[in-house]
Structure formats: structure tokens, C-alpha cells
Motif scaffolding. Structure first.
Motif, PDB file in Angstrom:
ATOM      1  N   CYS A  56      -7.848  20.393  -7.961  1.00 42.32           N
ATOM      2  CA  CYS A  56      -8.882  20.812  -8.916  1.00 42.32           C
ATOM      3  C   CYS A  56      -9.418  22.192  -8.558  1.00 42.32           C
ATOM      4  CB  CYS A  56     -10.024  19.793  -8.978  1.00 42.32           C
ATOM      5  SG  CYS A  56     -11.031  19.705  -7.487  1.00 42.32           S
ATOM      6  N   LEU A  57     -10.052  22.825  -9.529  1.00 43.39           N
ATOM      7  CA  LEU A  57     -10.688  24.127  -9.342  1.00 43.39           C
ATOM      8  C   LEU A  57     -11.766  24.296 -10.404  1.00 43.39           C
ATOM      9  CD1 LEU A  57     -10.613  26.932  -7.864  1.00 43.39           C
ATOM     10  CD2 LEU A  57      -9.092  27.706  -9.688  1.00 43.39           C
ATOM     11  N   TRP A  58     -12.951  24.737  -9.975  1.00 39.87           N
ATOM     12  CA  TRP A  58     -14.038  25.084 -10.903  1.00 39.87           C
ATOM     13  C   TRP A  58     -14.091  26.607 -10.936  1.00 39.87           C
ATOM     14  CZ3 TRP A  58     -18.778  21.550 -11.611  1.00 39.87           C
ATOM     15  CH2 TRP A  58     -19.603  22.045 -12.636  1.00 39.87           C
ATOM     16  N   ILE A 109     -18.741  20.962   2.090  1.00 41.18           N
ATOM     17  CA  ILE A 109     -18.428  19.574   1.770  1.00 41.18           C
ATOM     18  C   ILE A 109     -17.030  19.239   2.260  1.00 41.18           C
ATOM     19  CG2 ILE A 109     -17.565  20.161  -0.544  1.00 41.18           C
ATOM     20  CD1 ILE A 109     -18.706  17.469  -1.525  1.00 41.18           C
ATOM     21  N   SER A 110     -16.861  18.008   2.719  1.00 45.88           N
ATOM     22  CA  SER A 110     -15.535  17.519   3.108  1.00 45.88           C
ATOM     23  C   SER A 110     -15.177  16.334   2.222  1.00 45.88           C
ATOM     24  CB  SER A 110     -15.518  17.105   4.583  1.00 45.88           C
ATOM     25  OG  SER A 110     -16.452  16.056   4.818  1.00 45.88           O
ATOM     26  N   ALA A 111     -13.921  16.273   1.770  1.00 45.56           N
ATOM     27  CA  ALA A 111     -13.438  15.180   0.926  1.00 45.56           C
ATOM     28  C   ALA A 111     -12.294  14.487   1.646  1.00 45.56           C
ATOM     29  CB  ALA A 111     -12.961  15.724  -0.416  1.00 45.56           C
ATOM     30  N   SER A 112     -12.285  13.162   1.580  1.00 47.44           N
ATOM     31  CA  SER A 112     -11.376  12.403   2.430  1.00 47.44           C
ATOM     32  C   SER A 112     -10.673  11.278   1.684  1.00 47.44           C
ATOM     33  CB  SER A 112     -12.161  11.829   3.616  1.00 47.44           C
ATOM     34  OG  SER A 112     -11.431  10.853   4.310  1.00 47.44           O
ATOM     35  N   SER A 113      -9.591  10.776   2.305  1.00 46.54           N
ATOM     36  CA  SER A 113      -8.878   9.618   1.768  1.00 46.54           C
ATOM     37  C   SER A 113      -9.668   8.324   1.953  1.00 46.54           C
ATOM     38  CB  SER A 113      -7.507   9.482   2.445  1.00 46.54           C
ATOM     39  OG  SER A 113      -6.658  10.547   2.067  1.00 46.54           O
ATOM     40  N   SER A 157      -8.494   7.643  -2.903  1.00 46.93           N
ATOM     41  CA  SER A 157      -8.585   8.831  -2.041  1.00 46.93           C
ATOM     42  C   SER A 157      -9.055  10.044  -2.845  1.00 46.93           C
ATOM     43  CB  SER A 157      -7.217   9.147  -1.432  1.00 46.93           C
ATOM     44  OG  SER A 157      -6.747   8.075  -0.656  1.00 46.93           O
ATOM     45  N   ILE A 158      -9.968  10.828  -2.250  1.00 41.64           N
ATOM     46  CA  ILE A 158     -10.388  12.094  -2.865  1.00 41.64           C
ATOM     47  C   ILE A 158      -9.507  13.191  -2.267  1.00 41.64           C
ATOM     48  CG2 ILE A 158     -12.276  13.711  -3.262  1.00 41.64           C
ATOM     49  CD1 ILE A 158     -14.242  11.412  -2.805  1.00 41.64           C
ATOM     50  N   TYR A 159      -8.753  13.880  -3.136  1.00 41.83           N
ATOM     51  CA  TYR A 159      -7.767  14.843  -2.657  1.00 41.83           C
ATOM     52  C   TYR A 159      -8.265  16.290  -2.645  1.00 41.83           C
ATOM     53  CZ  TYR A 159      -4.150  11.253  -2.678  1.00 41.83           C
ATOM     54  OH  TYR A 159      -3.396  10.135  -2.405  1.00 41.83           O
ATOM     55  N   ALA A 160      -9.197  16.623  -3.514  1.00 43.04           N
ATOM     56  CA  ALA A 160      -9.644  18.023  -3.579  1.00 43.04           C
ATOM     57  C   ALA A 160     -11.069  18.084  -4.104  1.00 43.04           C
ATOM     58  CB  ALA A 160      -8.716  18.841  -4.479  1.00 43.04           C
ATOM     59  N   VAL A 161     -11.752  19.165  -3.759  1.00 47.64           N
ATOM     60  CA  VAL A 161     -13.130  19.381  -4.198  1.00 47.64           C
ATOM     61  C   VAL A 161     -13.323  20.874  -4.464  1.00 47.64           C
ATOM     62  CG1 VAL A 161     -13.933  19.585  -1.803  1.00 47.64           C
ATOM     63  CG2 VAL A 161     -15.570  18.985  -3.604  1.00 47.64           C
ATOM     64  N   SER A 162     -14.159  21.200  -5.463  1.00 50.51           N
ATOM     65  CA  SER A 162     -14.422  22.600  -5.791  1.00 50.51           C
ATOM     66  C   SER A 162     -15.872  22.746  -6.239  1.00 50.51           C
ATOM     67  CB  SER A 162     -13.475  23.069  -6.906  1.00 50.51           C
ATOM     68  OG  SER A 162     -13.653  24.437  -7.180  1.00 50.51           O
ATOM     69  N   TRP A 163     -16.558  23.798  -5.761  1.00 52.07           N
ATOM     70  CA  TRP A 163     -17.969  24.038  -6.095  1.00 52.07           C
ATOM     71  C   TRP A 163     -18.096  24.766  -7.429  1.00 52.07           C
ATOM     72  CZ3 TRP A 163     -22.320  22.608  -3.265  1.00 52.07           C
ATOM     73  CH2 TRP A 163     -22.093  22.087  -1.987  1.00 52.07           C
ATOM     74  N   SER A 164     -19.195  24.509  -8.130  1.00 52.83           N
ATOM     75  CA  SER A 164     -19.530  25.298  -9.324  1.00 52.83           C
ATOM     76  C   SER A 164     -19.988  26.684  -8.878  1.00 52.83           C
ATOM     77  CB  SER A 164     -20.643  24.604 -10.114  1.00 52.83           C
ATOM     78  OG  SER A 164     -21.832  24.538  -9.335  1.00 52.83           O
ATOM     79  N   VAL A 220      -8.964  13.904   6.319  1.00 55.83           N
ATOM     80  CA  VAL A 220      -9.856  14.847   5.634  1.00 55.83           C
ATOM     81  C   VAL A 220      -8.950  15.802   4.847  1.00 55.83           C
ATOM     82  CG1 VAL A 220     -11.648  16.590   5.889  1.00 55.83           C
ATOM     83  CG2 VAL A 220     -11.561  14.632   7.472  1.00 55.83           C
ATOM     84  N   ASN A 221      -8.955  15.678   3.509  1.00 52.17           N
ATOM     85  CA  ASN A 221      -7.996  16.399   2.668  1.00 52.17           C
ATOM     86  C   ASN A 221      -8.449  17.793   2.268  1.00 52.17           C
ATOM     87  OD1 ASN A 221      -6.071  14.233   2.455  1.00 52.17           O
ATOM     88  ND2 ASN A 221      -7.510  13.191   1.100  1.00 52.17           N
ATOM     89  N   CYS A 222      -9.779  18.008   2.196  1.00 50.67           N
ATOM     90  CA  CYS A 222     -10.271  19.296   1.687  1.00 50.67           C
ATOM     91  C   CYS A 222     -11.662  19.581   2.232  1.00 50.67           C
ATOM     92  CB  CYS A 222     -10.296  19.261   0.153  1.00 50.67           C
ATOM     93  SG  CYS A 222     -10.668  20.843  -0.632  1.00 50.67           S
ATOM     94  N   VAL A 223     -11.893  20.809   2.676  1.00 44.59           N
ATOM     95  CA  VAL A 223     -13.241  21.260   3.069  1.00 44.59           C
ATOM     96  C   VAL A 223     -13.530  22.561   2.324  1.00 44.59           C
ATOM     97  CG1 VAL A 223     -13.348  20.141   5.329  1.00 44.59           C
ATOM     98  CG2 VAL A 223     -12.281  22.388   5.139  1.00 44.59           C
ATOM     99  N   ARG A 224     -14.758  22.703   1.801  1.00 49.68           N
ATOM    100  CA  ARG A 224     -15.115  23.899   1.046  1.00 49.68           C
ATOM    101  C   ARG A 224     -16.602  24.251   1.227  1.00 49.68           C
ATOM    102  NH1 ARG A 224     -10.606  24.725   1.301  1.00 49.68           N
ATOM    103  NH2 ARG A 224      -9.011  24.822  -0.322  1.00 49.68           N
ATOM    104  N   PHE A 225     -16.891  25.549   1.477  1.00 48.95           N
ATOM    105  CA  PHE A 225     -18.259  26.047   1.524  1.00 48.95           C
ATOM    106  C   PHE A 225     -18.792  26.282   0.120  1.00 48.95           C
ATOM    107  CE2 PHE A 225     -17.342  27.161   5.959  1.00 48.95           C
ATOM    108  CZ  PHE A 225     -18.578  26.936   6.569  1.00 48.95           C
ATOM    109  N   SER A 226     -20.091  26.103  -0.060  1.00 47.19           N
ATOM    110  CA  SER A 226     -20.733  26.458  -1.326  1.00 47.19           C
ATOM    111  C   SER A 226     -20.738  27.978  -1.461  1.00 47.19           C
ATOM    112  CB  SER A 226     -22.163  25.912  -1.366  1.00 47.19           C
ATOM    113  OG  SER A 226     -22.931  26.468  -0.305  1.00 47.19           O
ATOM    114  N   PRO A 227     -20.877  28.516  -2.682  1.00 53.46           N
ATOM    115  CA  PRO A 227     -20.817  29.978  -2.873  1.00 53.46           C
ATOM    116  C   PRO A 227     -21.846  30.764  -2.063  1.00 53.46           C
ATOM    117  CG  PRO A 227     -20.582  28.853  -4.976  1.00 53.46           C
ATOM    118  CD  PRO A 227     -20.920  27.800  -3.973  1.00 53.46           C
ATOM    119  N   ASP A 228     -23.031  30.161  -1.787  1.00 52.85           N
ATOM    120  CA  ASP A 228     -24.042  30.888  -0.997  1.00 52.85           C
ATOM    121  C   ASP A 228     -23.913  30.602   0.495  1.00 52.85           C
ATOM    122  OD1 ASP A 228     -24.974  28.314  -0.785  1.00 52.85           O
ATOM    123  OD2 ASP A 228     -26.941  28.703  -1.699  1.00 52.85           O
ATOM    124  N   GLY A 229     -22.977  29.749   0.891  1.00 57.58           N
ATOM    125  CA  GLY A 229     -22.742  29.466   2.305  1.00 57.58           C
ATOM    126  C   GLY A 229     -23.740  28.532   2.952  1.00 57.58           C
TER     127      GLY A 229
END
Length: 554
Positions: free
Chosen positions: A289-291, A204-208, A235-242, A191-200
Motif C-alpha cells: 500500500c501507499l498513501w 509505526i511497525s506492522a506485523s504478521s 497478517s498486516i503486510y504494509a503500512v503508509s502514513w497520510s 515485523v513486515n514494515c516500519v515507517r516514520f510519520s512525515p513530521d518524525g
């Protein structure tokens, strides 16, 4: 007093098979990334405005702005977190030893009072949350058995922390004080990246394993996943929310970036696939990546940063690049003094234009390592870590055929007589070598340890720097050198010496990161205390624009 005019930034350090987690501050539209022991602050709408923090004792791995943008927390491979000011010389506020191994990710709590960090370590100490002002622990983080690659803080109350790692697990913690709540094994690879949405409401988790899975932000229950239709093939290495939390940006080893629309039920469908410019080689794999606001930022394995527009993703992206490894040499083109060429020891030659910045890479037929480097209009002369000097023809952004000569010792510095470019001066440990084309004219023992040298444009004079910090000025007649003067000002070994284009001045740099500008006729100091770097000066050059207006590049 010399004023810093422009900074051309390095690119992020990358590693094959690993993602990098870049971050930013939407208010100032700046991003943070790491290279070596430095943390780089770049402004997306002002690419030439760069700030560098170089106080880590070990290679830095990740950095994050505090919610108010006033502080930055950065971590390194030793497990140390440093908290320092965004402005005013980056004053250090706090330093804590957080983990016993490398820190891979860290995040601030939305109230700016706590920090969570994850990475590698001994025993079960792979994740830790602490108060930013005192370092006091705020919970226990059981549940992982291997390196934890990513962590995230829920941006709204009730607070939650989610982590993902090399044990294929996504763990969910409630608090503060934080305690283990549940563990999800929905992935079949790292699991390469985990990120909460802006409103919580979601994370999302992104994985190899090429999957992205969405969960409820409050309970940790799985609610959906990114569709496999038109999905990533690597493999998905990174994720970023709008910013509105309705879309996510992902990047993958398949060299593509994708924008996904996230429905109310938590499933994602591809809305747009972004193709980054490149040759299609391994270096074009996307690892970060970064949004941020209207910018979609992607980072490739080769360090190329591409800035897409979120409102118009079909628009050609702005590409920012530079060196990932140490810069070893600089050269100016006499015909166009706005053009700067720089080389790093990995063999990369980058072209810069003053006022614009990055302008492309020179394509070479053989990507050999470069230690020393000089250029005239239609030729590049370089040396690596063997005994050879190479002369390459230059045609625009392409390097042509190369001739080489073995001088019998490893070169430490080289320079060309610009008005007579067949003549080159090469410094070696014991002295200097005079070259004419690809023939050795003479090898001269100077009786001291030589560290740098330069030759005047007309080939009549040479300046040689030593391990003792002294500058020795010689006149050149035929194949002999006659010493005319010795100058003392530096407190460390000389690393580079260069003349100004009009030969009225010359400048020298040393291992103690100071550059000094000298008047050639009087041999007196014109400028000193030029201490803009955090490490030794490897190379410098001078640009003249007007009679009383010149720029030194270091």
C-alpha cells in the motif's frame, strides 16, 4: 522513424506470505515497483505513461525516489544498489554492493546524502547505511539475528533509523554515525514494515501477528497501538502514513485495507475499511500500500493495483492490472482494432483498449499455461508446453468449451488465416504443421530450425523465420508449401512474424530486441532499428487507423 505511443505496464512481482514495499514521489505523483529485473515508474494520473528501467543483473526487489525526486535508488536479490537518474534515459550514477544477500527495503535520508538498506546476508550484515556518492559506511547496525524486512529513516533531525525483521524485533539506532540504541520485542511474529510519520514524531511497525504498534520517533519508546476492535484478521503486510501524519493506511492477508485515525496519545482506531473488488480468492490478499497525495494505492497478491480517493474513499476505485509473468503472445480483434488481447505463460489473457489501457481479464474454464495464442471474433486458438493445440469459443469476456488436437511436437508459434479461421499454421522445430479445424492437413519438414511463422489472412502465403535470422516466404497450395524468397536483415533468431490487417506489410522481431517492418510486394525494409524493449521481442501486432497511420504493438 517509429514513435512509442503507449505502454501497458506489467504489475508488481508478489510472493505469498510476503509484503511488497512500493514507494512514490508526491511531486510528480508517480510510483515505483519491481517486476523481474525491471523497475517500473508509473504516473497515477496518467496510467498510460510508463517508464521502465531494466539494467539490474538480478531480480529487483525495491526502489525509492530521492527526496528531490531527481534520483532513484533500486536494489536486487544479489545485495546490489544502483542509483540512477529519474529522467533522460535513466543514466547510472553509482552502483554499490551493499549486502551479501537479498535487499528487502531501502530508504534515503531526508537530506538526500545517505541511504539505509536492509535484508538478508551472512553474519551480522543485515542492515547497512552508507553515503550515496561514495558508499562509505555511516554506522554499525547490531541487534538483528534474522532477515530484516524493513527499515526507515527519520525525516527530521535528530536523525534516527528504525528496522524490523523476522526475529520479531524492532530496533532503534541513533546517529550519524549510527549506533544501536534499543530493541523492542512487542510483536510475536515477523515485523513486515516500519515507517516514520512525515513530521518524525512517531513511527509505526506492522506485523504478521495482526498488530500495528506506535513508538516515539525520538526515543523509540512505545506509546500506543492500533485498536484490535474492527482490526485486521490476518497478517498486516504494509503500512503508509497520510501526508498530514494524522492517519495511516494498512493492508492485510484478510483481503482488506483500513484507514486508521491516530490520536495525540499514539493510539489508532479504524475510520474506514476499504474493500477491493475481486472474487475473494487467495489472489485478493493485499500485500502492499501507499498513501500519496489524494491517492490510496493498494496492491493484491495477484498484482491488481487499486486506486482509491482519500477524500472520497466510498468512491469505486480505479483498477490497474496486467501481466506479472512474461507476455508470450498478442492478438487483435478484426472487428474492433482498438481491442488488444495479450497472454502470458501462466495462462492469463488480458484485454487492453488503446487510449485507455487495462480493460479486464478473460475468464477461462481451465487456466492452463499459454505459449502461443491467436484470436478471431468468436474463437481463441492457443498452445501450451505440451503437444496440444486448443480451440476455445469466445463470448464477450468469457471463454467457452475447448477442443484440442495433439500434433506430435511442441508448438513454437501459431497463426490463423483470419479470412478462413479454420486454417491454422503451427511451427515446430523441424518445420510447420497445417491444421484445418482440429485436423492435421500436413506436417512439412523445411530443412532448417524453425522459430516463428505466420500465415496470410487468405491462407495463400506463409512466412517462416529461422534460428539463423532469415525469413523464408512460401506460397501455399492445398497441403504443400513452395519457397518463393528468402529475406535477410536480422542479427538473431526470429521470435515473431505478423502481417498488417491490409496485408500490405509484415513485421518481424528477434531475440536481439529489434523489430523490422517490411513491404510485402517489394520485400524491402520500411522501418528498422525499432529498439524499445530491454529484452527479446516475444510478440507483435499491427493496428491500422487511417491509410497513412498505423501502430505496431510489441
Amino acid at each position: 522513424m517509429a514513435q512509442l505511443s503507449e505502454t501497458y505496464a506489467c504489475v508488481p512481482s508478489t510472493e505469498r506470505g510476503r509484503g511488497i514495499l512500493i514507494s512514490g514521489d508526491p511531486k510528480s505523483n508517480s510510483i515505483l515497483y519491481c517486476n523481474g529485473r525491471s523497475v517500473i515508474i508509473r504516473y497515477l494520473d496518467k496510467p498510460l505513461e510508463v517508464s521502465v528501467y531494466g539494467e539490474h543483473a538480478y531480480p529487483a526487489t525495491v526502489a525509492r525516489f530521492s527526496p528531490n525526486g531527481e534520483w532513484i535508488a533500486s536494489a536486487d536479490v544479489s545485495g546490489t544498489v544502483r542509483i540512477w537518474g529519474t529522467h533522460n534515459d535513466h543514466v547510472l550514477k553509482k552502483e554499490f554492493k551493499v549486502l551479501s544477500g537479498r535487499i528487502d527495503d531501502l530508504q534515503w535520508s531526508p537530506d538526500g546524502l545517505r541511504i539505509v538498506a536492509s535484508g538478508d546476508g551472512k553474519g551480522r550484515s543485515l542492515v547497512r547505511a552508507f553515503m550515496w556518492d561514495s558508499g562509505t559506511n555511516v554506522g554499525e547496525f547490531d541487534g538483528h539475528s534474522r532477515r530484516v524486512l524493513s527499515c526507515a529513516f527519520k525525516p527530521t533531525r535528530p536523525f534516527r533509523i528504525v528496522t524490523g525483521g523476522e526475529d520479531f524485533l524492532v530496533n532503534f539506532y541513533e546517529g550519524p554515525p549510527f549506533k544501536f540504541k534499543l530493541s523492542r520485542r512487542d510483536h510475536s511474529n515477523f515485523v513486515n514494515c516500519v515507517r516514520f510519520s512525515p513530521d518524525g514524531s512517531k513511527f509505526i511497525s506492522a506485523s504478521s501477528d495482526k498488530k500495528g504498534i506506535l513508538y516515539d520517533g525520538k526515543t523509540g519508546d512505545k506509546i500506543g497501538e492500533l485498536s484490535s476492535e474492527d482490526g485486521h484478521k490476518g497478517s498486516i503486510y504494509a503500512v503508509s502514513w497520510s501526508p498530514d501524519g494524522k492517519q495511516v493506511l494498512t493492508v492485510s492477508a484478510d483481503k482488506s485495507a483500513k484507514i486508521w485515525g491516530i490520536s495525540e496519545d499514539g493510539n489508532g482506531k479504524v475510520k474506514k475499511t476499504l474493500t477491493c473488488p475481486g472474487s475473494g480468492g487467495v489472489d485478493d490478499m493485499l500485500v502492499g500500500c501507499l498513501w500519496q497525495n489524494d491517492y490510496l494505492v493498494t496492491v493484491s497478491l495477484g498484482g491488481m493495483i487499486n486506486l482509491f480517493s482519500a477524500s472520497d474513499p466510498d468512491k469505486t476505485p480505479l483498477s490497474l492490472s496486467g501481466h506479472m509473468k512474461n507476455v508470450t503472445s498478442l492478438a487483435m480483434l478484426r472487428s474492433n482494432q482498438k481491442v488488444i488481447l495479450s497472454s502470458s505463460y501462466d495462462g492469463l489473457i488480458v484485454k487492453w483498449i488503446q487510449g485507455i489501457g487495462y480493460s479486464g481479464r478473460l475468464k477461462r474454464k481451465v487456466d492452463s499455461q499459454i505459449k502461443c495464442f491467436a484470436a478471431v471474433e468468436e474463437e481463441i486458438i492457443s498452445s501450451g508446453f505440451d503437444n496440444k493445440i486448443w480451440r476455445n469459443s469466445l463470448h464477450g469476456d468469457q471463454c467457452g468449451d475447448a477442443d484440442s488436437i495433439d500434433i506430435g511436437s511442441q508448438p513454437k508459434d501459431l497463426s490463423l488465416a483470419i479470412l478462413s479461421p479454420e486454417l491454422a499454421l503451427v511451427s515446430i522445430d523441424s518445420g510447420v504443421v497445417l491444421l484445418h479445424g482440429t485436423k492435421v492437413v500436413s506436417t512439412i519438414n523445411l530443412g532448417f530450425v524453425v522459430t516463428a511463422s505466420t500465415v496470410a489472412p487468405d491462407g495463400s502465403e506463409a512466412i517462416v523465420g529461422g534460428q539463423d535470422g532469415k525469413l523464408h516466404i512460401y506460397s501455399i497450395k492445398g497441403d504443400t508449401l513452395t519457397e518463393e524468397a528468402t529475406l535477410e536483415k536480422h542479427r538473431g533468431a526470429i521470435t515473431v512474424i505478423r502481417y498488417s490487417p491490409d496485408v500490405s506489410m509484415f513485421a518481424s522481431g528477434d531475440v536481439n530486441r529489434e523489430a523490422v517492418v517490411w513491404d510485402r510486394v517489394s520485400q524491402e525494409v520500411k522501418l528498422k532499428n525499432m529498439l524499445y524493449h530491454t529484452a527479446r521481442i516475444n510478440c507483435l501486432a499491427l493496428v491500422s487507423r487511417l491509410p497513412n497511420d498505423c501502430y505496431w504493438i510489441t
